[in-house]
Design a protein around this motif. Structure first.
Motif, PDB file in Angstrom:
ATOM      1  N   THR A   1       0.806  -1.202   0.011  1.00  0.00           N
ATOM      2  CA  THR A   1      -0.121   0.157  -0.012  1.00  0.00           C
ATOM      3  C   THR A   1       0.937   1.213   0.073  1.00  0.00           C
ATOM      4  O   THR A   1       2.019   1.354   0.748  1.00  0.00           O
ATOM      5  CB  THR A   1      -0.779   0.023   1.390  1.00  0.00           C
ATOM      6  N   PHE A   2       0.259   2.222  -0.871  1.00  0.00           N
ATOM      7  CA  PHE A   2       0.981   3.693  -0.720  1.00  0.00           C
ATOM      8  C   PHE A   2       0.033   4.737  -0.715  1.00  0.00           C
ATOM      9  O   PHE A   2      -1.190   4.678  -1.046  1.00  0.00           O
ATOM     10  CB  PHE A   2       1.755   3.844  -2.261  1.00  0.00           C
ATOM     11  N   ASP A   3       0.494   5.660   0.045  1.00  0.00           N
ATOM     12  CA  ASP A   3      -0.223   6.741   0.330  1.00  0.00           C
ATOM     13  C   ASP A   3      -0.114   7.839  -0.563  1.00  0.00           C
ATOM     14  O   ASP A   3       1.035   8.404  -0.697  1.00  0.00           O
ATOM     15  CB  ASP A   3      -0.079   7.572   1.659  1.00  0.00           C
ATOM     16  N   LEU A   4      -0.911   8.002  -1.698  1.00  0.00           N
ATOM     17  CA  LEU A   4      -0.641   8.735  -2.819  1.00  0.00           C
ATOM     18  C   LEU A   4      -0.961  10.071  -2.640  1.00  0.00           C
ATOM     19  O   LEU A   4      -0.621  11.180  -3.290  1.00  0.00           O
ATOM     20  CB  LEU A   4      -1.311   8.392  -3.965  1.00  0.00           C
ATOM     21  N   ASP A   5      -1.836  10.648  -1.470  1.00  0.00           N
ATOM     22  CA  ASP A   5      -1.962  11.838  -1.058  1.00  0.00           C
ATOM     23  C   ASP A   5      -2.668  12.783  -2.283  1.00  0.00           C
ATOM     24  O   ASP A   5      -2.277  13.771  -2.351  1.00  0.00           O
ATOM     25  CB  ASP A   5      -0.853  12.618  -0.306  1.00  0.00           C
ATOM     26  N   THR A   6      -3.694  12.243  -3.014  1.00  0.00           N
ATOM     27  CA  THR A   6      -4.210  13.126  -3.945  1.00  0.00           C
ATOM     28  C   THR A   6      -5.508  13.617  -3.441  1.00  0.00           C
ATOM     29  O   THR A   6      -6.167  14.543  -4.090  1.00  0.00           O
ATOM     30  CB  THR A   6      -4.731  12.151  -5.283  1.00  0.00           C
TER      31      THR A   6
ATOM     32  N   ASN B   1       5.348   4.015  -9.284  1.00  0.00           N
ATOM     33  CA  ASN B   1       6.560   2.968  -9.290  1.00  0.00           C
ATOM     34  C   ASN B   1       6.218   2.006  -8.257  1.00  0.00           C
ATOM     35  O   ASN B   1       6.397   2.451  -7.117  1.00  0.00           O
ATOM     36  CB  ASN B   1       8.033   3.562  -9.200  1.00  0.00           C
ATOM     37  N   PRO B   2       5.744   0.794  -8.659  1.00  0.00           N
ATOM     38  CA  PRO B   2       5.169  -0.113  -7.620  1.00  0.00           C
ATOM     39  C   PRO B   2       6.328  -0.809  -6.801  1.00  0.00           C
ATOM     40  O   PRO B   2       6.246  -1.214  -5.921  1.00  0.00           O
ATOM     41  CB  PRO B   2       4.562  -1.302  -8.580  1.00  0.00           C
ATOM     42  N   GLU B   3       7.606  -0.532  -7.342  1.00  0.00           N
ATOM     43  CA  GLU B   3       8.751  -0.986  -6.553  1.00  0.00           C
ATOM     44  C   GLU B   3       9.012  -0.089  -5.411  1.00  0.00           C
ATOM     45  O   GLU B   3       9.360  -0.819  -4.414  1.00  0.00           O
ATOM     46  CB  GLU B   3      10.062  -1.198  -7.271  1.00  0.00           C
ATOM     47  N   THR B   4       9.082   1.130  -5.839  1.00  0.00           N
ATOM     48  CA  THR B   4       9.409   2.085  -4.582  1.00  0.00           C
ATOM     49  C   THR B   4       8.321   2.830  -3.723  1.00  0.00           C
ATOM     50  O   THR B   4       8.552   3.446  -2.788  1.00  0.00           O
ATOM     51  CB  THR B   4      10.380   3.212  -5.277  1.00  0.00           C
ATOM     52  N   GLY B   5       7.171   2.769  -4.503  1.00  0.00           N
ATOM     53  CA  GLY B   5       6.055   3.651  -4.093  1.00  0.00           C
ATOM     54  C   GLY B   5       6.143   5.056  -4.488  1.00  0.00           C
ATOM     55  O   GLY B   5       5.123   5.927  -4.105  1.00  0.00           O
ATOM     56  N   THR B   6       7.250   5.405  -5.224  1.00  0.00           N
ATOM     57  CA  THR B   6       7.369   6.995  -5.446  1.00  0.00           C
ATOM     58  C   THR B   6       6.293   7.147  -6.642  1.00  0.00           C
ATOM     59  O   THR B   6       5.879   6.472  -7.401  1.00  0.00           O
ATOM     60  CB  THR B   6       8.837   7.230  -5.955  1.00  0.00           C
TER      61      THR B   6
ATOM     62  N   VAL C   1       2.754   2.309 -12.824  1.00  0.00           N
ATOM     63  CA  VAL C   1       1.187   1.927 -12.920  1.00  0.00           C
ATOM     64  C   VAL C   1       0.856   3.297 -13.000  1.00  0.00           C
ATOM     65  O   VAL C   1       1.273   4.172 -11.985  1.00  0.00           O
ATOM     66  CB  VAL C   1       0.687   1.340 -11.680  1.00  0.00           C
ATOM     67  N   TRP C   2      -0.288   3.493 -13.911  1.00  0.00           N
ATOM     68  CA  TRP C   2      -0.868   4.967 -13.937  1.00  0.00           C
ATOM     69  C   TRP C   2      -2.106   4.959 -13.458  1.00  0.00           C
ATOM     70  O   TRP C   2      -2.928   3.988 -13.866  1.00  0.00           O
ATOM     71  CB  TRP C   2      -0.827   5.449 -15.382  1.00  0.00           C
ATOM     72  N   PHE C   3      -2.673   5.949 -12.641  1.00  0.00           N
ATOM     73  CA  PHE C   3      -4.023   5.945 -12.094  1.00  0.00           C
ATOM     74  C   PHE C   3      -4.366   7.237 -12.541  1.00  0.00           C
ATOM     75  O   PHE C   3      -3.899   8.191 -12.575  1.00  0.00           O
ATOM     76  CB  PHE C   3      -3.990   5.953 -10.510  1.00  0.00           C
ATOM     77  N   VAL C   4      -5.939   7.220 -12.850  1.00  0.00           N
ATOM     78  CA  VAL C   4      -6.669   8.416 -12.954  1.00  0.00           C
ATOM     79  C   VAL C   4      -7.587   8.755 -11.921  1.00  0.00           C
ATOM     80  O   VAL C   4      -8.207   7.811 -11.554  1.00  0.00           O
ATOM     81  CB  VAL C   4      -7.477   8.331 -14.376  1.00  0.00           C
ATOM     82  N   SER C   5      -7.775   9.855 -11.184  1.00  0.00           N
ATOM     83  CA  SER C   5      -8.488  10.024 -10.252  1.00  0.00           C
ATOM     84  C   SER C   5      -9.692  11.264 -10.846  1.00  0.00           C
ATOM     85  O   SER C   5      -9.534  11.456 -12.009  1.00  0.00           O
ATOM     86  CB  SER C   5      -7.631  10.917  -9.136  1.00  0.00           C
ATOM     87  N   SER C   6     -10.777  11.157 -10.199  1.00  0.00           N
ATOM     88  CA  SER C   6     -11.923  11.862 -10.697  1.00  0.00           C
ATOM     89  C   SER C   6     -11.493  13.388 -10.041  1.00  0.00           C
ATOM     90  O   SER C   6     -12.611  14.155 -10.269  1.00  0.00           O
ATOM     91  CB  SER C   6     -13.046  11.343 -10.324  1.00  0.00           C
ATOM     92  N   HIS C   7     -10.572  13.597  -9.486  1.00  0.00           N
ATOM     93  CA  HIS C   7     -10.328  15.188  -9.031  1.00  0.00           C
ATOM     94  C   HIS C   7     -10.363  15.929 -10.045  1.00  0.00           C
ATOM     95  O   HIS C   7     -10.236  15.920 -11.238  1.00  0.00           O
ATOM     96  CB  HIS C   7      -8.946  14.860  -8.346  1.00  0.00           C
ATOM     97  N   GLU C   8     -10.891  17.179  -9.766  1.00  0.00           N
ATOM     98  CA  GLU C   8     -11.005  18.326 -10.660  1.00  0.00           C
ATOM     99  C   GLU C   8     -10.028  19.369 -10.215  1.00  0.00           C
ATOM    100  O   GLU C   8     -10.297  19.991  -9.304  1.00  0.00           O
ATOM    101  CB  GLU C   8     -12.499  18.832 -10.875  1.00  0.00           C
ATOM    102  N   PRO C   9      -9.350  19.899 -11.041  1.00  0.00           N
ATOM    103  CA  PRO C   9      -8.982  19.228 -12.515  1.00  0.00           C
ATOM    104  C   PRO C   9      -8.506  17.790 -12.273  1.00  0.00           C
ATOM    105  O   PRO C   9      -7.773  17.420 -11.217  1.00  0.00           O
ATOM    106  CB  PRO C   9      -7.732  20.237 -13.093  1.00  0.00           C
ATOM    107  N   LEU C  10      -8.345  17.068 -13.455  1.00  0.00           N
ATOM    108  CA  LEU C  10      -8.069  15.777 -13.549  1.00  0.00           C
ATOM    109  C   LEU C  10      -6.830  15.568 -13.163  1.00  0.00           C
ATOM    110  O   LEU C  10      -5.758  16.224 -13.820  1.00  0.00           O
ATOM    111  CB  LEU C  10      -8.632  15.063 -14.760  1.00  0.00           C
ATOM    112  N   GLN C  11      -6.451  14.305 -12.263  1.00  0.00           N
ATOM    113  CA  GLN C  11      -5.083  14.142 -11.796  1.00  0.00           C
ATOM    114  C   GLN C  11      -4.871  12.860 -12.485  1.00  0.00           C
ATOM    115  O   GLN C  11      -5.539  11.912 -12.359  1.00  0.00           O
ATOM    116  CB  GLN C  11      -4.919  14.129 -10.629  1.00  0.00           C
TER     117      GLN C  11
END
Length: 166
Positions: free
Chosen positions: A34-39, A69-74, A54-64
């Motif tokens: 688990t990683f805290d992405l703080d979005t 990096n799944p190895e480091t969590g950065t 791994v790329w994630f799309v959030s529903s935040h406006e404006p879109l994020q």
């Protein structure tokens, strides 16, 4: 029947041999990370893998758009300012990340450079008051699905052919 039993034993021996040479324990391989992405978001709309991140799309406006990096969590967060947060689709074409969604003036899709997050936004006026609900790469072209039809997108320049659904 006797030969089948020998095959199973040989297969199990090979599997055991491979597992003993893996530098991680089996529990570490199966343990979720688990990683805290703080979005500021509770969930991601969609995700894609580019071979490294791994790329994630959030529903935040404006879109994020969040590259992890799944190895480091950065992670790095990019903003797609032309999108309105209605972005349920993302895919990787071997070079770029593509995000499909909506805006206040119809469907849009975005070609995102994986190294620096820069992007080109394309409008799809045939899908007025719509969003792109599905986006997939078939090895040559991208295919986008909306309520009003399908679009075959050419990754090199973002041009597309629109097909209505009867």
């Amino acid at each position: 029947m006797y030969a089948r039993k020998n095959i199973k034993i040989i297969f199990l021996f090979i599997c055991f041999s491979i597992l003993t040479f893996i530098p991680y324990s089996a529990s570490a391989l199966l343990a979720p990370q688990t990683f805290d992405l703080d979005t500021g978001e509770d969930y991601a709309e969609a995700a894609a893998f580019d071979g490294t991140n791994v790329w994630f799309v959030s529903s935040h406006e404006p879109l994020q758009l969040i590259k992890v990096n799944p190895e480091t969590g950065t992670h790095t967060t990019y903003t797609l300012s032309e999108a309105n947060g209605s972005v349920p689709s993302i895919t990787f074409d071997g070079t770029n990340i593509w995000v499909g969604g909506g805006s206040n003036d119809g469907a849009k899709f975005f070609k995102v450079n994986t190294s620096d997050g820069s992007y080109i936004a394309y409008s799809m006026p045939e899908m007025t008051a719509d969003t792109i609900f599905g986006l997939i790469f078939d090895g040559t072209s991208l295919w986008a699905r909306g309520r009003q039809g399908l679009a075959k997108i050419h990754p090199s320049d973002g041009t597309y052919t629109f097909y209505t659904m009867d």
